[in-house]
Design an enzyme around this catalytic site. Sequence first.
Site, PDB file in Angstrom:
ATOM      1  N   TYR A 192       0.855  -1.186   0.000  1.00 29.92           N
ATOM      2  CA  TYR A 192       0.000   0.000   0.000  1.00 29.92           C
ATOM      3  C   TYR A 192       0.891   1.236   0.000  1.00 29.92           C
ATOM      4  CZ  TYR A 192      -4.315   2.556   0.408  1.00 29.92           C
ATOM      5  OH  TYR A 192      -5.361   3.396   0.143  1.00 29.92           O
ATOM      6  N   ARG A 200      -9.249  10.449  -8.113  1.00 31.35           N
ATOM      7  CA  ARG A 200      -8.292  11.162  -7.243  1.00 31.35           C
ATOM      8  C   ARG A 200      -7.471  10.117  -6.493  1.00 31.35           C
ATOM      9  NH1 ARG A 200      -7.024  12.558  -2.364  1.00 31.35           N
ATOM     10  NH2 ARG A 200      -8.672  11.249  -1.502  1.00 31.35           N
ATOM     11  N   LYS A 231      -5.771  -2.155  -0.790  1.00 29.21           N
ATOM     12  CA  LYS A 231      -6.583  -1.922   0.405  1.00 29.21           C
ATOM     13  C   LYS A 231      -7.169  -3.232   0.924  1.00 29.21           C
ATOM     14  CE  LYS A 231      -7.977   2.134   2.300  1.00 29.21           C
ATOM     15  NZ  LYS A 231      -7.348   3.454   2.245  1.00 29.21           N
ATOM     16  N   GLU A 273     -13.480   4.657  -2.388  1.00 23.53           N
ATOM     17  CA  GLU A 273     -12.060   4.981  -2.247  1.00 23.53           C
ATOM     18  C   GLU A 273     -11.597   5.914  -3.366  1.00 23.53           C
ATOM     19  OE1 GLU A 273      -8.279   4.790  -0.432  1.00 23.53           O
ATOM     20  OE2 GLU A 273     -10.226   4.085   0.255  1.00 23.53           O
ATOM     21  N   ASP A 274     -10.966   7.014  -2.972  1.00 27.66           N
ATOM     22  CA  ASP A 274     -10.319   7.939  -3.905  1.00 27.66           C
ATOM     23  C   ASP A 274     -11.268   8.475  -4.970  1.00 27.66           C
ATOM     24  OD1 ASP A 274      -7.982   7.814  -2.528  1.00 27.66           O
ATOM     25  OD2 ASP A 274      -6.968   6.447  -3.888  1.00 27.66           O
ATOM     26  N   ASP A 311     -13.240   5.992   3.125  1.00 27.32           N
ATOM     27  CA  ASP A 311     -12.034   6.008   3.940  1.00 27.32           C
ATOM     28  C   ASP A 311     -11.324   7.350   3.893  1.00 27.32           C
ATOM     29  OD1 ASP A 311     -10.199   4.644   5.655  1.00 27.32           O
ATOM     30  OD2 ASP A 311      -8.800   4.546   3.984  1.00 27.32           O
ATOM     31  N   ASP A 312     -11.377   8.044   2.751  1.00 27.81           N
ATOM     32  CA  ASP A 312     -10.711   9.345   2.638  1.00 27.81           C
ATOM     33  C   ASP A 312     -11.359  10.378   3.559  1.00 27.81           C
ATOM     34  OD1 ASP A 312      -8.975   8.500   0.424  1.00 27.81           O
ATOM     35  OD2 ASP A 312     -10.833   8.412  -0.715  1.00 27.81           O
ATOM     36  N   ASN A 329      -0.039  11.868   1.185  1.00 23.84           N
ATOM     37  CA  ASN A 329       0.651  10.724   0.595  1.00 23.84           C
ATOM     38  C   ASN A 329       0.857  10.972  -0.900  1.00 23.84           C
ATOM     39  OD1 ASN A 329       0.894   8.762   2.763  1.00 23.84           O
ATOM     40  ND2 ASN A 329      -1.328   8.659   2.745  1.00 23.84           N
TER      41      ASN A 329
END
Length: 638
Positions: free
Chosen positions: A165, A218, A236, A307-308, A337-338, A482
Amino acid sequence: FSAAERLSPRSSIDIPTLSTMLSCSRGLLVARQAAGSAQMGGMRHMASITRQETDDLKARLQPWRGTNQTPLRIKSHGLQILQNPLYNKGTNFDYGERDRLGLRGLLPPRVLDFETQKELVMRNLRALPSDMEKYVYIENLHDYNETVYHAILCEHTEELAPIVYTPTVGEACKQFGYRFNRARGLYLSARDKGHMHAAVGNWPHIDVHVMVVTDGSRILGLGDLGAYGMGIPIGKLSLYCAAGGIAPHRVLPVMLDVGTDNKTLLEDKYYIGLQQPRLRGPEYFEVLDEFMDAIRCRYPNAFVQFEDFSSDVAYKILNYYRDDECEKRSPVCVFNDDIQGTGAVTLAGIMSGLVNMGKSVHDLPDQRVLVAGAGSAGVGVASMIAQGMMMQGLSEEEALSRFCLVDADGLLATDDSRHYTMEQKKWVREDMKSGMSLVEVCKEFKPTVLMGLSSCAGLFTEELVREMAKHNERPFIFPLSNPTKNAECTAEQAYEWTDGKAIFASGSPFEPVTLKDGRVMHTSQCNNMFIFPGIGLAASAAKCTKISDSMLFAASVAVANSLTDKDRAEGRVYPQVSQIREVSIEVAEGVAKKAIEENLSKVWTKRDIPDLRELIVRKMYSPFYVPLVERGARRVMA
């Protein structure tokens, strides 16, 4: 296996003799041997032998190595088994399994035990010179033997998590299409509109508990990577399995490809995704909603992590399927999660840091927070911390007054012509000048916590960090962007510019820092991995219908309370990654308990709370081999 099959090659005892019953009485082995020929007629007994001879014979027999594991019945046979990473054991298949599964002759003759296989993998992995080469090697392992893959990930989480990850997965995503050689997960696109139910039905596993879906808009701090973003759900879910104990056949990575606005990918003849501009507005949401409806139909108990997704749609999607949609159709348990994970783990770090200062987690309302970055992650973190303050007694107005959010154009404030998103509007300051820089805000607002979610490397300058140290005995410095190259500052800079006083945590890992007085500060990674595996485990085990704010707060408290005295003495604000499975259990227990109290669990009630930990642990996956039996194979009676 018969005792005869366990004989050493040197044994002089003949097979017909050993096929008869062997019995042991008072240390003497007596064998009854059937007559070898018709002329013998009748039976004869072997003479009594000495204890030493008995022990020698037992050693040569190599007693039955049985197992209390229930065999797994599979439809595959022969080469199909070796090509299925869920079933493949490689050189670990013993000769009994090779015979009954049609594998004899398809593998080298030497049988390697599980420990030796893991040792060999780690030896090969550590010999590789770069993290990217290690990523390619370990993902190849993922594609042919999931048991060994997840076993080494469980045992070496601290070493391997940065490989599978962040930060390595960011570079891997950029190269995803160029090394694509085996499909893993579902690749759904705008061209599947009208056929989503059929496409989801093509996934072979019928009991999916956790899925991670992205549209690639993203990816980390790298922007729109389109279909190449599939590396994120895959990585993930590896952590969901290793850290959260979700079985590999119960996870599903999903790429929802609606095009890309990345000009380089649109012109790349090797690009594997849709080469068209990204869908926007109603067209985009129609594709997404059809996908979610297919998931609701086939996997009604699944936990779906978004996610993203880009900031312009992330909040809309979360709020719609978490709250609004629940009133119209059966709910799907969703999580971003973001937004929620990053917020919960950051809140955990702040509460843990307060304990390190000799304060209490209940001192959270006294903090003043400056957030660099006002996208979905920045707003999500601020929202989670504000929720924590409100749970400790502040009103919403009082909680919001503890925050300043700054984006590329400066402080979010009312006297500004900028167009703010719906999510940003409530964070706009009315008592400060718009467009103020980070340093200017720091001087006027005097924050106790400085957080970076800007993906802008070096944004935390020496002037800014020293200003934080001027009015704080122990300033919180959290550069959370990150991958590592996007971090707002390094650990060494944070400690140097605060004379070692900083409470530091970062989004990507940094090496320990030695201070001028000789103290060694072990840096902490503010990693969502401390949060999302435990939440997924709770949602899977308790079959939660929703992840509420109070459940997220319970997850934060569980992480903050999971540190040892030794961890705190070393300057950590998060537990060591090597303890991640234990942390996930603590998080899952806290989240599941809150779900039961709020009537959000489909299967557990308040009567189950005293046994909650045991119930959760019993449902966790642990990677080890189980016996395989071909389904439908004819049973032979002795």
